[in-house]
Design an enzyme around this catalytic site. Structure first.
Site, short mmCIF file in Angstrom:
data_model
loop_
_atom_site.label_atom_id
_atom_site.label_comp_id
_atom_site.label_asym_id
_atom_site.label_seq_id
_atom_site.Cartn_x
_atom_site.Cartn_y
_atom_site.Cartn_z
N GLU A 1 0.83 -1.21 0.00
CA GLU A 1 0.00 0.00 0.00
C GLU A 1 0.86 1.26 0.00
O GLU A 1 0.59 2.24 0.70
CB GLU A 1 -0.98 0.00 1.19
CG GLU A 1 -2.07 -1.06 1.05
CD GLU A 1 -3.18 -0.91 2.08
OE1 GLU A 1 -3.24 0.15 2.74
OE2 GLU A 1 -3.98 -1.83 2.20
N GLY A 2 1.91 1.24 -0.78
CA GLY A 2 2.86 2.35 -0.84
C GLY A 2 4.05 2.05 0.04
O GLY A 2 3.92 2.00 1.26
#
Length: 757
Positions: free
Chosen positions: A453-454
């Site tokens: 998620e990043g």
């Protein structure tokens, strides 16, 4: 006096007469910003505009309204949500054998059936479509409870309730798409996954090479306008078992079948995995965890246009959809896993310190161990506080992209530090794998949360301050828009008004920073009385410090600040620590100012202030414009840095608070649920800890007798207890109770053994 009078007159003329001001001040500044500000790409603009500003805006502007923080609603579970936790969640916890799940590489079939039947995959789906429609707080609490037992099971439950088809359909789907898919997702007939990441596009999702071409093709025996898709994705959780695939790709319309625009942009579609040409099934092996994660590919797969999520009108709007959903989901899923790690580590490590002895004393009495245990407990209080505040925003229908980026980065890093400290203390118990060795798999899995998620490095270096500086600042984004206005005169007029307000704002922050620095923040506003009041004052000063240093950085570095990641990341750290510290203050108030929690509160706040001050000092130490750095240091730290982290006495107070059974320890570990029938490792060490605490006076009597020479100095065993009975130091019943307690201790500190290979 004459010179001073002339200077005042000159300032009044320059700033008071609009035409003169525009020519002397605003026009040069306007032209300067046009030169130094790089143009925003479409994906950057959409990311910047997605979501909204929440409490982070208050913290960035130099004068936080603490009453506003206290006015946010507290986190509460509904009766239905609590019943789900007490019922299906506890049933699931009793089924979990994480070590066996990891060895098998999958959950048992009966667990998959149970998850479908009890709608664990439908936590966020509206009730009107058969889902549970739980709050973000309930979603997070459920995932956290599961994660204290098994990260593999928690991730399996987490993903369908995070960024994915369910959320995208609920927000953007057509009515036909909702009616078709949501009921099937709710009852588990369909298992979703969402494919965003590819080999050449990870955190830079805007550069995905996967492509769809609008064209005519055959679908169900008819020629229709559709999309011919080619994609290659990896790291897709649930892909190997998914029946429906959410896919992000770049859409082109070279023949103008949808309009005049050829490059439509990122688009999201929903595709059954049984559709011809869809390749799902190959698995990755994420550090040995058992959750399903793998690849999906397709080569020139034709789909109809109405499989675009939201229909044809949402063609090219996928990036905005993804960023908005991720800005909320990022604040639920991975912070839940990190907080679960903290609760489990605090409960198990505090118990282990009470039952494990070395050199004749419990290891919890060694100051080196106390230092690490205090860090575990203090960080766990910080994790729980940040979890609650972030979920408050999401449940209030906010989508604060900066806040959730802060939560994702700092909470996963805190989780990593917690598990490292727990491993250090529990040593041999921690480094083995087995059914009862509860730390090993959490330790192995911690990097997974860091990278998804990043990736954390990019989240810290590009997102937190990169978005925060423009989104949270009261004037910068509006000034950028004015500078970019195609009508130069109109843009200048708007810029002139904004610039004057900006100058007043910056002057105010500079004066406030210097004043609070010289007075130790003693005159800053504080919304409460008592021991936490000075922390509000220190955070108010820090907020003003961040505001003025950010203004000076943007003024002198301009667009180059975007590339000065080491500088901007440190300024982002200051904003992050302000957010984390304010979450601690809010949590203390929401819990009713529990006196027993105060050592944890003070420890967490001192840690945040230290981290923030060090980040600010490092930013100024490395600032390329040295005169501006010297000026900034005078304004923000005129008397030096006086925040050095928690003291030894504060650390010892934290250890004392969590080293005995009671409401404080239960409150800080409430997500680590222990059931009556538990036989796992955490339950074992907890039972031994409680038994030792219950028999503490008897252990003390034995030690006293040993010091007096009445008993030999040896570990507590059957022979020593027999001698204690003969010396009438213990009764037979007391000796029997101690013998049972020692058996629990031995069981708790033992590690799993296996037959020779």
């Amino acid at each position: 006096m004459t010179l001073l009078f002339l200077l005042i007159i000159a300032l009044v003329v320059i700033f008071g007469i609009k035409d003169i001001r525009r020519q002397v001040i605003s026009r040069p500044a306007f032209d300067f910003m046009k030169r130094v500000l790089p143009p925003l790409s479409q994906t950057e603009r959409e990311a910047m505009e997605a979501g909204n500003v929440w409490w982070d805006g208050e913290l960035f502007r130099g004068a936080p309204d603490w009453n506003q923080l206290h006015s946010y609603p507290s986190n509460r579970l509904t009766e239905e949500e609590q019943a789900f936790l007490d019922g299906p969640v506890n049933e699931l916890l009793a089924m979990i054998d994480d070590y066996q799940i990891v060895r098998d590489g999958d959950m048992p079939k009966e667990m998959w059936t149970f998850l479908r039947k009890e709608k664990f995959f439908a936590l966020i789906i509206p009730k009107s479509y058969g889902g549970l429609e739980f709050s973000a707080y309930a979603n997070s609490t459920i995932v956290s409870r599961i994660a204290t037992r098994s990260l593999s099971v928690a991730v399996t439950v987490m993903v369908p309730n995070s960024l994915g088809p369910g959320e995208l359909l609920a927000h953007y789907g057509t009515q036909e798409q909702k009616d078709r898919w949501l009921p099937a997702l709710a009852d588990g007939t369909e298992i979703p996954c969402f494919a965003l990441t590819g080999p050449t596009a990870g955190s830079d999702a805007g550069s995905i090479p996967d492509q769809g071409i609008v064209c005519k093709g055959e679908f169900e025996g008819e020629e229709v306008v559709g999309i011919r898709l080619t994609w290659d994705k990896r790291y897709i959780t649930l892909a190997p078992v998914a029946t429906v695939l959410g896919l992000a790709f770049k859409l082109r319309d070279p023949d103008g079948l949808l309009g005049e625009q050829e490059d439509l942009g990122i688009t999201c579609a929903l595709i059954p995995t049984s559709h011809p040409g869809v390749e799902n099934g190959n698995r990755h092996n994420p550090l040995g965890m058992a959750f399903m994660n793998g690849t999906t590919r397709g080569n020139e797969v034709f789909i109809p246009l109405d499989w675009i999520i939201g229909g044809v009108e949402y063609a090219g709007r996928g990036w905005r959809m993804l960023v908005e959903c991720l800005s909320a989901g990022r604040g639920i899923s991975l912070p839940a896993l990190a907080t679960a790690t903290g609760h489990m580590a605090t409960r198990s490590t505090s118990a282990y310190c009470g039952v494990r002895s070395q050199f004749g004393v419990n290891i919890g009495e060694f100051e080196g161990v106390q230092e690490a245990l205090a860090r575990i407990a203090g960080n766990t209080y910080l994790l729980e506080s940040a979890r609650k505040l972030t979920l408050t925003a999401i449940d209030s229908k906010q989508k604060p992209s900066v806040v959730t980026a802060i939560a994702k980065y700092h909470m996963t890093e805190l989780g990593r530090q917690v598990i490292n400290d727990a491993m250090d203390i529990q040593a041999g118990k921690g480094i083995q794998l087995g059914k009862n060795n509860y730390l090993g798999l959490n330790y192995i899995a911690s990097p997974v949360s860091i990278t998804v998620e990043g990736a954390n490095i990019l989240t810290r270096n590009l997102m937190i301050f990169g978005q925060g500086a423009t989104r949270c600042h009261p004037y910068v984004l509006a000034e950028m828009e004015a500078v970019a206005d195609s009508d130069s005169d109109k843009g200048l007029a708007r810029f002139d008004s904004l610039l004057m307000s900006h100058m007043v704002y910056a002057t105010r922050n500079a004066v406030v920073s210097l004043f609070h620095g010289l007075t130790g923040s003693r005159f800053a506003d504080k919304p409460v009385a008592g021991p936490t009041a000075p922390y509000y004052q220190q955070l108010t000063r820090l907020s003003a410090n961040l505001a003025i240093v950010s203004d000076l950085a943007m003024l002198t570095l301009g667009g180059d600040l975007k590339r000065r990641e080491m500088i901007s990341a440190r300024l982002g750290d200051v904003l992050s620590q302000l957010y984390l510290a304010s979450s601690v203050l809010r949590n203390y108030e929401m819990d009713g100012r529990q006196q027993g929690d105060l050592p944890l509160v003070e420890y967490a706040l001192e840690s945040c202030l230290k981290e923030a001050r060090e980040a600010l000092a490092q930013a100024l130490r490395n600032f390329p414009n040295r005169p501006v750095a010297w000026l900034s240091r005078i304004l923000v730290m005129p008397l030096g840095n006086h925040h050095h982290g928690p003291s030894d006495d504060q650390a010892k107070a934290v250890v004392k608070a969590v080293s005995q059974p009671g409401c404080v320890r239960n409150r800080i570990t409430h997500l680590c649920q222990l059931l009556d029938s538990d036989e796992g490792g955490v339950a074992e060490v907890e039972q031994a800890f409680l038994a030792q605490q219950a028999n503490a006076p008897l252990y003390k009597a034995l030690k006293k007798a040993q010091r007096a020479g009445q008993l030999p100095k040896r570990p507590v065993d059957a022979e020593l207890l027999t001698l204690a009975q003969e010396a009438e130091i213990l009764s037979a019943e007391q000796a029997e109770g101690l013998l049972a307690a020692q058996a629990l201790v031995r069981k708790a500190i033992d590690v799993d053994e296996f037959a020779k290979l």
